[in-house]
Design a protein around this motif. Structure first.
Motif, PDB file in Angstrom:
ATOM      1  N   UNK A   1      -9.330  -1.413 -10.952  1.00  0.00           N
ATOM      2  CA  UNK A   1      -8.825  -0.051 -10.814  1.00  0.00           C
ATOM      3  C   UNK A   1      -9.055   0.770 -12.060  1.00  0.00           C
ATOM      4  N   UNK A   2      -8.877   0.159 -13.247  1.00  0.00           N
ATOM      5  CA  UNK A   2      -9.091   0.866 -14.512  1.00  0.00           C
ATOM      6  C   UNK A   2     -10.554   1.304 -14.630  1.00  0.00           C
ATOM      7  N   UNK A   3     -11.475   0.387 -14.300  1.00  0.00           N
ATOM      8  CA  UNK A   3     -12.905   0.713 -14.401  1.00  0.00           C
ATOM      9  C   UNK A   3     -13.302   1.785 -13.395  1.00  0.00           C
ATOM     10  N   UNK A   4     -12.751   1.694 -12.190  1.00  0.00           N
ATOM     11  CA  UNK A   4     -13.054   2.709 -11.178  1.00  0.00           C
ATOM     12  C   UNK A   4     -12.554   4.068 -11.638  1.00  0.00           C
ATOM     13  N   UNK A   5     -11.376   4.093 -12.290  1.00  0.00           N
ATOM     14  CA  UNK A   5     -10.838   5.340 -12.810  1.00  0.00           C
ATOM     15  C   UNK A   5     -11.729   5.905 -13.914  1.00  0.00           C
ATOM     16  N   UNK A   6     -12.305   5.031 -14.720  1.00  0.00           N
ATOM     17  CA  UNK A   6     -13.142   5.489 -15.836  1.00  0.00           C
ATOM     18  C   UNK A   6     -14.485   6.017 -15.351  1.00  0.00           C
ATOM     19  N   UNK A   7     -15.092   5.331 -14.397  1.00  0.00           N
ATOM     20  CA  UNK A   7     -16.456   5.675 -13.984  1.00  0.00           C
ATOM     21  C   UNK A   7     -16.512   6.615 -12.773  1.00  0.00           C
ATOM     22  N   UNK A   8     -15.393   6.746 -12.061  1.00  0.00           N
ATOM     23  CA  UNK A   8     -15.370   7.617 -10.879  1.00  0.00           C
ATOM     24  C   UNK A   8     -13.965   8.189 -10.733  1.00  0.00           C
ATOM     25  N   UNK A   9     -13.588   9.048 -11.682  1.00  0.00           N
ATOM     26  CA  UNK A   9     -12.190   9.454 -11.817  1.00  0.00           C
ATOM     27  C   UNK A   9     -11.669  10.220 -10.606  1.00  0.00           C
ATOM     28  N   UNK A  10     -12.476  11.125 -10.061  1.00  0.00           N
ATOM     29  CA  UNK A  10     -12.011  11.923  -8.912  1.00  0.00           C
ATOM     30  C   UNK A  10     -11.655  11.025  -7.739  1.00  0.00           C
ATOM     31  N   UNK A  11     -12.503  10.031  -7.492  1.00  0.00           N
ATOM     32  CA  UNK A  11     -12.228   9.081  -6.406  1.00  0.00           C
ATOM     33  C   UNK A  11     -10.965   8.294  -6.714  1.00  0.00           C
ATOM     34  N   UNK A  12     -10.806   7.860  -7.974  1.00  0.00           N
ATOM     35  CA  UNK A  12      -9.642   7.058  -8.360  1.00  0.00           C
ATOM     36  C   UNK A  12      -8.340   7.836  -8.157  1.00  0.00           C
ATOM     37  N   UNK A  13      -8.351   9.122  -8.468  1.00  0.00           N
ATOM     38  CA  UNK A  13      -7.147   9.939  -8.295  1.00  0.00           C
ATOM     39  C   UNK A  13      -6.746   9.995  -6.826  1.00  0.00           C
ATOM     40  N   UNK A  14      -7.730  10.198  -5.948  1.00  0.00           N
ATOM     41  CA  UNK A  14      -7.421  10.255  -4.513  1.00  0.00           C
ATOM     42  C   UNK A  14      -6.947   8.896  -4.000  1.00  0.00           C
ATOM     43  N   UNK A  15      -7.614   7.820  -4.432  1.00  0.00           N
ATOM     44  CA  UNK A  15      -7.220   6.482  -3.980  1.00  0.00           C
ATOM     45  C   UNK A  15      -5.839   6.107  -4.503  1.00  0.00           C
ATOM     46  N   UNK A  16      -5.509   6.583  -5.696  1.00  0.00           N
ATOM     47  CA  UNK A  16      -4.187   6.313  -6.258  1.00  0.00           C
ATOM     48  C   UNK A  16      -3.093   6.838  -5.336  1.00  0.00           C
ATOM     49  N   UNK A  17      -3.316   8.032  -4.783  1.00  0.00           N
ATOM     50  CA  UNK A  17      -2.351   8.588  -3.831  1.00  0.00           C
ATOM     51  C   UNK A  17      -2.243   7.749  -2.580  1.00  0.00           C
ATOM     52  N   UNK A  18      -3.383   7.241  -2.094  1.00  0.00           N
ATOM     53  CA  UNK A  18      -3.379   6.378  -0.910  1.00  0.00           C
ATOM     54  C   UNK A  18      -2.593   5.089  -1.174  1.00  0.00           C
ATOM     55  N   UNK A  19      -2.857   4.466  -2.333  1.00  0.00           N
ATOM     56  CA  UNK A  19      -2.156   3.227  -2.667  1.00  0.00           C
ATOM     57  C   UNK A  19      -0.668   3.475  -2.906  1.00  0.00           C
ATOM     58  N   UNK A  20      -0.344   4.661  -3.390  1.00  0.00           N
ATOM     59  CA  UNK A  20       1.065   5.002  -3.581  1.00  0.00           C
ATOM     60  C   UNK A  20       1.791   5.024  -2.248  1.00  0.00           C
ATOM     61  N   UNK A  21       1.117   5.521  -1.215  1.00  0.00           N
ATOM     62  CA  UNK A  21       1.735   5.537   0.113  1.00  0.00           C
ATOM     63  C   UNK A  21       1.812   4.132   0.702  1.00  0.00           C
ATOM     64  N   UNK A  22       0.789   3.312   0.433  1.00  0.00           N
ATOM     65  CA  UNK A  22       0.844   1.919   0.888  1.00  0.00           C
ATOM     66  C   UNK A  22       2.023   1.178   0.264  1.00  0.00           C
ATOM     67  N   UNK A  23       2.324   1.505  -0.996  1.00  0.00           N
ATOM     68  CA  UNK A  23       3.388   0.820  -1.710  1.00  0.00           C
ATOM     69  C   UNK A  23       4.750   1.052  -1.065  1.00  0.00           C
ATOM     70  N   UNK A  24       4.924   2.164  -0.345  1.00  0.00           N
ATOM     71  CA  UNK A  24       6.203   2.451   0.309  1.00  0.00           C
ATOM     72  C   UNK A  24       6.597   1.295   1.226  1.00  0.00           C
ATOM     73  N   UNK A  25       5.642   0.816   2.029  1.00  0.00           N
ATOM     74  CA  UNK A  25       5.924  -0.312   2.907  1.00  0.00           C
ATOM     75  C   UNK A  25       5.840  -1.647   2.197  1.00  0.00           C
ATOM     76  N   UNK A  26       4.861  -1.775   1.285  1.00  0.00           N
ATOM     77  CA  UNK A  26       4.667  -3.044   0.591  1.00  0.00           C
ATOM     78  C   UNK A  26       5.875  -3.403  -0.262  1.00  0.00           C
ATOM     79  N   UNK A  27       6.505  -2.395  -0.877  1.00  0.00           N
ATOM     80  CA  UNK A  27       7.685  -2.636  -1.709  1.00  0.00           C
ATOM     81  C   UNK A  27       8.807  -3.258  -0.887  1.00  0.00           C
ATOM     82  N   UNK A  28       9.020  -2.749   0.315  1.00  0.00           N
ATOM     83  CA  UNK A  28      10.079  -3.281   1.181  1.00  0.00           C
ATOM     84  C   UNK A  28       9.786  -4.741   1.525  1.00  0.00           C
TER      85      UNK A  28
END
Length: 391
Positions: free
Chosen positions: A252-279
Motif C-alpha cells: 500500500x505504501x509503494x502504491x501510494x508513492x508511485x500512483x498517489x491518485x489511485x491510492x487515495x481513491x482505494x483508501x476510501x474503498x478500504x475504509x468502507x470495507x473496514x466498517x464490516x471487517x472491524x465488526x
C-alpha cells in the motif's frame, strides 16, 4: 451460518454504537458481543464460522493494514528512523522481562513458563492500534512529528518478533533445541517483507497506469495479491521466510508513492470495507475468549497484567530519547502502545493444546489481557490524543 453472520453484524454494530454513545471504544461492545454469542456462553455462532475464525480475523487485519499502507507516506517513515526500529522489539522485550520477574512470584510458575506467558502477552495489537493511528493521520493529530506513523511501524513488526520468541520458548518446553536461525529470521523476514511489498506495490502502480479498470476491480486485485502473500508465507517451510503482513502494508505504501491518485481513491474503498471487517474481527476475538478462564483467574493475574504493562510503558519511553517529542507526546506513545487482542486470541490457547502444564494459566492471562488492555488502550487513545498531540 447465515443466521450467525446476521447476529454477528447486527448485534456487533449495535453494541459498538451503544459503547460509542457512552464515550467508550466501540470495539468493547463488539468483544462483549462475541463473548456472549460465542461457544462459552450462548453458543449462537455456527461452528463452521468458528473453524475459519482465524482466517476471517486475518482477512480483517489485511484490510486495515492495506488501508494503513495507502495512508502512509514513506518519507514519514524515513523521518521516524531509529525510534521506529526500537519500537519493534524494545517494549516487547521489557514486557517479557517484567513477566520473568513478576510471574514466578505472583503465580508460582517456572521461568520457562513465565517466558511462554510473556511471549503470548507481549505483542501489541495492530487490529486495535492501526485503525486508531489511521484516524489520527486523517485528522492531522501528531502528523507533523510523524507520531502515528511511528506507532504504526512498530506495531506492524512487534508481532513478528514476539511470535518467533513464542515458538522458541514452546519448543524448549517440548524439549527441542533453540535454533539461532529463528532469531536471524526476525530481521530478515521484516526486510524481505518490505522488499516484496514495495515490489508488489510498484508493479500494481505500473499495471493500474497502463490498464484502466474500475476502482472496485482494483480493490479485488489488491486483496487477492495480499491473500497470495499470506498464503505463500504460510506455505513456506524454509528457515528463512518473509513477513506477509508487513509486505501487505508496504504494498500500500509503494502504491501510494508511485500512483498517489489511485491510492487515495482505494483508501476510501478500504475504509468502507473496514466498517464490516472491524465488526467481524472483534466479535470473533470475543468469541475466542473463554469467560470461565477469566473469572477463575483471581486478583493475582490482574495485578500481573498491570505490572507487566508498566514494564512495557518503560520500554516505549526508552525508545524515545533523542527525538523531538515533548513529554505529552511521549506519554501518548506510551499509552497508545498498550492494547492487546489479535496475537493473544491467536496463540493464547496453543500451550494448552500442546499439553504444556502451564497451558491453562497462560490462556487465562491471555484472555484477561484482551479484556483489560484492548478496551482500556483504545479508550485512552480516544481520550488523550486531542490533549496530548498537536495539529
Amino acid at each position: 451460518m447465515l443466521l450467525s453472520i446476521a447476529l454477528i453484524m447486527l448485534i456487533g454494530m449495535a453494541s459498538g454504537y451503544i459503547c460509542r454513545r457512552l464515550k467508550l471504544p466501540g470495539l468493547l461492545g463488539m468483544i462483549i458481543t462475541g463473548i456472549i454469542l460465542g461457544p462459552y456462553v450462548l453458543d449462537l455462532i455456527d461452528p463452521s464460522i468458528l473453524n475459519i475464525s482465524a482466517d476471517l480475523r486475518k482477512i480483517a487485519l489485511i484490510i486495515i493494514l492495506t488501508r494503513a499502507g495507502l495512508t502512509l507516506d514513506i518519507n514519514d517513515l524515513k523521518r521516524v528512523g531509529r525510534p521506529a526500529i526500537l519500537m519493534c522489539f524494545v517494549p516487547a522485550t521489557f514486557e517479557l522481562a517484567g513477566m520473568l520477574l513478576l510471574a514466578p512470584r505472583i503465580l508460582g510458575i517456572s521461568l520457562l513458563e513465565a517466558a511462554i506467558m510473556g511471549a503470548v502477552v507481549a505483542a501489541v495489537s495492530p487490529a486495535v492500534v492501526v485503525p486508531k493511528m489511521i484516524k489520527l493521520i486523517d485528522e492531522g493529530y501528531g502528523t507533523k512529528k510523524s507520531i502515528p506513523q511511528l506507532i504504526l511501524a512498530g506495531a506492524s513488526v512487534d508481532d513478528v518478533y514476539v511470535i518467533v520468541l513464542f515458538s522458541t520458548f514452546t519448543g524448549l518446553a517440548k524439549g527441542d533445541r533453540v535454533s539461532a536461525m529463528s532469531f536471524i529470521n526476525i530481521p530478515v523476514s521484516v526486510v524481505l517483507g518490505i522488499a516484496l511489498g514495495i515490489a508488489s506495490g510498484w508493479l500494481l502502480a505500473v499495471y493500474f497506469e497502463k490498464v484502466h479498470v474500475r476502482d472496485t476491480i482494483k480493490v479485488i486485485i489488491v486483496l487477492s495479491i495480499s491473500f497470495i502473500l499470506v498464503s505463500a508465507e504460510n506455505a513456506l517451510s524454509t528457515p528463512i521466510t518473509f513477513s506477509a503482513l508487513i509486505a501487505v502494508m508496504f504494498m500500500g505504501i509503494a502504491l501510494s508513492r508511485y500512483r498517489n491518485e489511485t491510492a487515495v481513491r482505494l483508501s476510501g474503498k478500504f475504509n468502507r470495507l473496514w466498517v464490516g471487517a472491524e465488526v467481524v474481527l472483534f466479535v470473533l476475538v470475543g468469541a475466542s475468549v473463554d469467560i470461565g478462564y477469566a473469572l477463575s483467574a483471581g486478583a493475582g493475574a490482574v495485578i500481573l497484567i498491570f505490572g507487566v504493562l508498566i514494564f512495557r510503558i518503560a520500554g516505549v519511553f526508552v525508545c524515545l530519547p533523542g527525538t523531538n517529542l515533548n513529554m505529552k507526546e511521549r506519554l501518548f506513545c506510551m499509552l497508545a502502545y498498550t492494547p492487546k487482542a489479535t496475537v493473544q486470541a491467536a496463540i493464547g490457547s496453543v500451550p494448552l493444546a500442546m499439553g504444556l502444564s502451564c497451558g491453562s494459566i497462560v490462556l487465562t492471562v491471555a484472555v484477561l489481557a484482551i479484556l483489560i488492555t484492548a478496551p482500556l488502550g483504545a479508550f485512552m487513545i480516544d481520550l488523550t490524543y486531542k490533549k496530548l498531540l498537536s495539529l
